[in-house]
Design an enzyme around this catalytic site. Structure first.
Site, PDB file in Angstrom:
ATOM      1  N   ASP A   1      35.964  43.268  35.511  1.00 25.68           N
ATOM      2  CA  ASP A   1      35.845  42.852  36.904  1.00 25.68           C
ATOM      3  C   ASP A   1      35.028  41.563  36.962  1.00 25.68           C
ATOM      4  O   ASP A   1      34.013  41.425  36.287  1.00 25.68           O
ATOM      5  CB  ASP A   1      35.170  43.958  37.736  1.00 25.68           C
ATOM      6  N   ILE A   2      35.460  40.628  37.792  1.00 28.70           N
ATOM      7  CA  ILE A   2      34.805  39.321  37.863  1.00 28.70           C
ATOM      8  C   ILE A   2      33.414  39.423  38.500  1.00 28.70           C
ATOM      9  O   ILE A   2      32.570  38.536  38.303  1.00 28.70           O
ATOM     10  CB  ILE A   2      35.706  38.324  38.638  1.00 28.70           C
TER      11      ILE A   2
ATOM     12  N   ASN B   1      40.148  52.518  45.026  1.00 29.11           N
ATOM     13  CA  ASN B   1      40.100  52.239  46.455  1.00 29.11           C
ATOM     14  C   ASN B   1      41.526  52.097  46.967  1.00 29.11           C
ATOM     15  O   ASN B   1      42.354  51.423  46.347  1.00 29.11           O
ATOM     16  CB  ASN B   1      39.318  50.948  46.721  1.00 29.11           C
TER      17      ASN B   1
ATOM     18  N   GLN C   1      40.353  48.812  50.123  1.00 22.18           N
ATOM     19  CA  GLN C   1      41.047  48.134  49.028  1.00 22.18           C
ATOM     20  C   GLN C   1      41.201  46.660  49.385  1.00 22.18           C
ATOM     21  O   GLN C   1      41.798  46.331  50.404  1.00 22.18           O
ATOM     22  CB  GLN C   1      42.422  48.773  48.802  1.00 22.18           C
TER      23      GLN C   1
ATOM     24  N   HIS D   1      44.748  49.338  41.219  1.00 27.37           N
ATOM     25  CA  HIS D   1      43.798  49.150  40.122  1.00 27.37           C
ATOM     26  C   HIS D   1      42.786  50.281  40.133  1.00 27.37           C
ATOM     27  O   HIS D   1      42.337  50.713  41.201  1.00 27.37           O
ATOM     28  CB  HIS D   1      43.081  47.793  40.208  1.00 27.37           C
TER      29      HIS D   1
ATOM     30  N   HIS E   1      39.013  51.159  39.020  1.00 30.97           N
ATOM     31  CA  HIS E   1      37.727  50.655  38.540  1.00 30.97           C
ATOM     32  C   HIS E   1      37.184  51.671  37.539  1.00 30.97           C
ATOM     33  O   HIS E   1      37.131  52.881  37.843  1.00 30.97           O
ATOM     34  CB  HIS E   1      36.706  50.551  39.675  1.00 30.97           C
TER      35      HIS E   1
HETATM   36  P1  AMP Z   1      38.975  46.633  45.526  1.00 31.27           P
HETATM   37  O1  AMP Z   1      38.006  46.560  46.663  1.00 31.27           O
HETATM   38  O2  AMP Z   1      39.080  47.996  44.911  1.00 31.27           O
HETATM   39  O3  AMP Z   1      40.332  46.047  45.880  1.00 31.27           O
HETATM   40  O4  AMP Z   1      38.347  45.731  44.384  1.00 31.27           O
HETATM   41  C1  AMP Z   1      38.896  44.532  43.907  1.00 31.27           C
HETATM   42  C2  AMP Z   1      38.071  44.107  42.729  1.00 31.27           C
HETATM   43  O5  AMP Z   1      38.715  43.016  42.104  1.00 31.27           O
HETATM   44  C3  AMP Z   1      36.649  43.654  43.073  1.00 31.27           C
HETATM   45  O6  AMP Z   1      35.707  44.488  42.378  1.00 31.27           O
HETATM   46  C4  AMP Z   1      36.606  42.205  42.592  1.00 31.27           C
HETATM   47  O7  AMP Z   1      35.366  41.854  42.027  1.00 31.27           O
HETATM   48  C5  AMP Z   1      37.722  42.173  41.571  1.00 31.27           C
HETATM   49  N1  AMP Z   1      38.322  40.856  41.354  1.00 31.27           N
HETATM   50  C6  AMP Z   1      38.718  39.982  42.289  1.00 31.27           C
HETATM   51  N2  AMP Z   1      39.255  38.898  41.706  1.00 31.27           N
HETATM   52  C7  AMP Z   1      39.189  39.084  40.370  1.00 31.27           C
HETATM   53  C8  AMP Z   1      39.571  38.310  39.218  1.00 31.27           C
HETATM   54  N3  AMP Z   1      40.146  37.103  39.340  1.00 31.27           N
HETATM   55  N4  AMP Z   1      39.337  38.822  37.995  1.00 31.27           N
HETATM   56  C9  AMP Z   1      38.755  40.034  37.859  1.00 31.27           C
HETATM   57  N5  AMP Z   1      38.379  40.817  38.893  1.00 31.27           N
HETATM   58  C10 AMP Z   1      38.586  40.345  40.134  1.00 31.27           C
END
Ligand code: AMP
Ligand code: ZN
Length: 116
Positions: A30-31, A86, A93, A99, A101
């Site tokens: 995760d970024i 999520n 989400q 995805h 986590h």
């Molecule tokens: P969600 O709220 O479950 O949709 O979480 C989306 C997740 O994607 C968040 O924890 C972000 O930090 C992660 N995210 C967003 N952009 C990127 C990216 N380019 N590379 C890796 N993780 C990302």
């Protein structure tokens, strides 16, 4: 799915710190990690969310969970971890590509839910 962030990562058009990849699954850091270990495991094929899966998706869903254990151990959370998916507006989400986590680390991650 040109406008989907995670499809773009699958296609190699946006970089990611990949930790696992096979024909149907991709996992990457995760970024914006919430814990020392914070991975995202996704199906390579676009599935919007857990709210849109069908029986045809059960195999890939199972594989997402099956790789989680090995990845958590390899990446520094050998004594358990938490899986969070999520889903939709209520589940907060943000990225509309399914995805999971995988969160953990050397210390316990704390209560699952904050009470409102
Ligand atoms: P969600 O709220 O479950 O949709 O979480 C989306 C997740 O994607 C968040 O924890 C972000 O930090 C992660 N995210 C967003 N952009 C990127 C990216 N380019 N590379 C890796 N993780 C990302
Ligand atoms: Zn997608």
């Amino acid at each position: 799915m040109d406008d989907c962030l995670f499809c773009r990562i699958v296609a190699g058009r946006i970089p990611a710190r990949k930790v696992f990849e096979d024909d149907e699954i991709l996992a990457f850091h995760d970024i914006n990690p919430a814990r020392p270990v914070h991975l995202l495991v996704i199906p390579k094929r676009h599935i919007t969310s857990l709210a849109t899966v069908s029986d045809a998706d059960t195999a890939v869903l199972g594989r997402m969970l099956a790789v989680a254990n090995r990845l958590a151990t390899e990446q520094g959370s050998p004594d358990g971890f938490r899986v969070i998916i999520n889903t939709g507006r209520i589940g907060h989400q943000e990225v509309q590509h399914l995805h999971a986590h995988i969160v953990g680390g050397p210390e316990p991650v704390g209560p699952m839910l904050k009470r409102i």
